[in-house]
Design a protein around this motif. Sequence first.
Motif, PDB file in Angstrom:
ATOM      1  N   SER A 120      47.725  35.373  26.816  1.00  0.00           N
ATOM      2  CA  SER A 120      46.739  35.349  27.889  1.00  0.00           C
ATOM      3  C   SER A 120      47.403  34.948  29.185  1.00  0.00           C
ATOM      4  N   PHE A 136      39.829  36.592  39.725  1.00  0.00           N
ATOM      5  CA  PHE A 136      38.488  36.785  39.169  1.00  0.00           C
ATOM      6  C   PHE A 136      38.511  37.696  37.944  1.00  0.00           C
ATOM      7  N   VAL A 185      38.235  38.307  34.075  1.00  0.00           N
ATOM      8  CA  VAL A 185      37.637  37.689  32.881  1.00  0.00           C
ATOM      9  C   VAL A 185      37.556  38.750  31.789  1.00  0.00           C
ATOM     10  N   PRO A 186      37.458  38.347  30.531  1.00  0.00           N
ATOM     11  CA  PRO A 186      37.314  39.346  29.466  1.00  0.00           C
ATOM     12  C   PRO A 186      36.122  40.268  29.715  1.00  0.00           C
ATOM     13  N   VAL A 201      32.912  39.704  27.868  1.00  0.00           N
ATOM     14  CA  VAL A 201      32.050  38.626  28.356  1.00  0.00           C
ATOM     15  C   VAL A 201      31.320  39.050  29.625  1.00  0.00           C
ATOM     16  N   GLU A 202      32.031  39.707  30.530  1.00  0.00           N
ATOM     17  CA  GLU A 202      31.460  40.105  31.816  1.00  0.00           C
ATOM     18  C   GLU A 202      30.407  41.196  31.662  1.00  0.00           C
ATOM     19  N   LEU A 204      40.231  43.250  30.549  1.00  0.00           N
ATOM     20  CA  LEU A 204      39.681  42.386  31.581  1.00  0.00           C
ATOM     21  C   LEU A 204      38.872  43.177  32.608  1.00  0.00           C
ATOM     22  N   SER A 217      35.226  39.931  38.063  1.00  0.00           N
ATOM     23  CA  SER A 217      33.851  39.418  38.024  1.00  0.00           C
ATOM     24  C   SER A 217      33.217  39.264  39.403  1.00  0.00           C
TER      25      SER A 217
END
Length: 358
Positions: free
Chosen positions: A30, A204, A206-207, A210-211, A224, A227
């Motif tokens: 990561s 900004f 994010v996975p 999730v987003e 990714l 966001s």
Amino acid sequence: MIEPASPRCSDITIPVTISSQNADLPSGFSLADPDAGEIIANLMFNVSIHGSYNIAATFCEPEVYVPTRANTLQLLVHGATYARSFWSGVGFGDDEYSWIAFASMQGYPTLSIDRLGNGLSDHPDPVAVIQIPAHVEVVHAIAQLAKAPDSTLPRAFQKVIYIGHSVGSVTGNALNVKYPHDVDATILTGFSSSLPQNPPVVNFLVPASVEDPKRFGSLLPGYLQVSSEPAVIASFYSPGGFDPALAHFDFETRDTITVGEIVTLDYSVARAPGYTAPLLVSTGEFDELYCNPRATPNQTASCKTPSGNILAQTEALYPSAKPYTWNEVSNAGHNWPLHFAGQIGFKAAHDWLGCVGF
């Protein structure tokens, strides 16, 4: 020239089998790992990747028939956080922002692909597989397939013009390094030899699962998304040069970028001394990513520097190109095809193709 006819476009799937030498990254790596910086600084490209994948694409026959261009294919390769719809204005409005529509009126067939890991193409491991070296092998396979007499594309072609944007341009540069005779001409948009330095979007990421779980809930965490809409606009658009409604639509329909792509990006901008074909670099004059070496605010990004124009200096990557040409698209940022100046950039690129024999 024959009178225009209706354009004929079809969505196709291109099976490819590739072998690439990818960067050695720890399983589950990561960008937030404490030792991420040290790992990235000491990458070794010594991991052999082999696989067969399906690449989604759209093939279009031009609506204007020009005999001298009928057998010259434009291979269109989009950038990060996009899919092949980038080349048709991300599906926003009419043809004002569509490279494909402009090319069609000039008589060029086009093949726009979803890069591996984007759109409807296969989504393998985003850390171990989806890296720039793998992208190079995919476009190498497609370029060869396009010229093969027994091509499984809708038809075979005599010539291929590679046209990339951003990460698609980085991929094209790396293709020209490793396979300098694959394509007959190259246009790299949203590109220079000045590498991005911490652009706003990086902070900004994010996975995607999730987003946007509705669209990307099944993807591994190494896929990714950005966001922040303001960060996307600051990185990709130049103030006053774009339609805010388009930029918002762009954000709402954005795709992904992978950890593997980010980590291998800088390593893939290199000199291509063996490339001898025509090459054009076409970049917005206020490109936040490739004309902003100090990563200062968007308003100060400029391809013009005290030491000269960054796009002119990019010729150092192509000492043998015949010719190397650069074009600065005025009043535009990184995504200049999605700016008001897009049509001007489209025309300049196609005028250049005509001047160099295509």
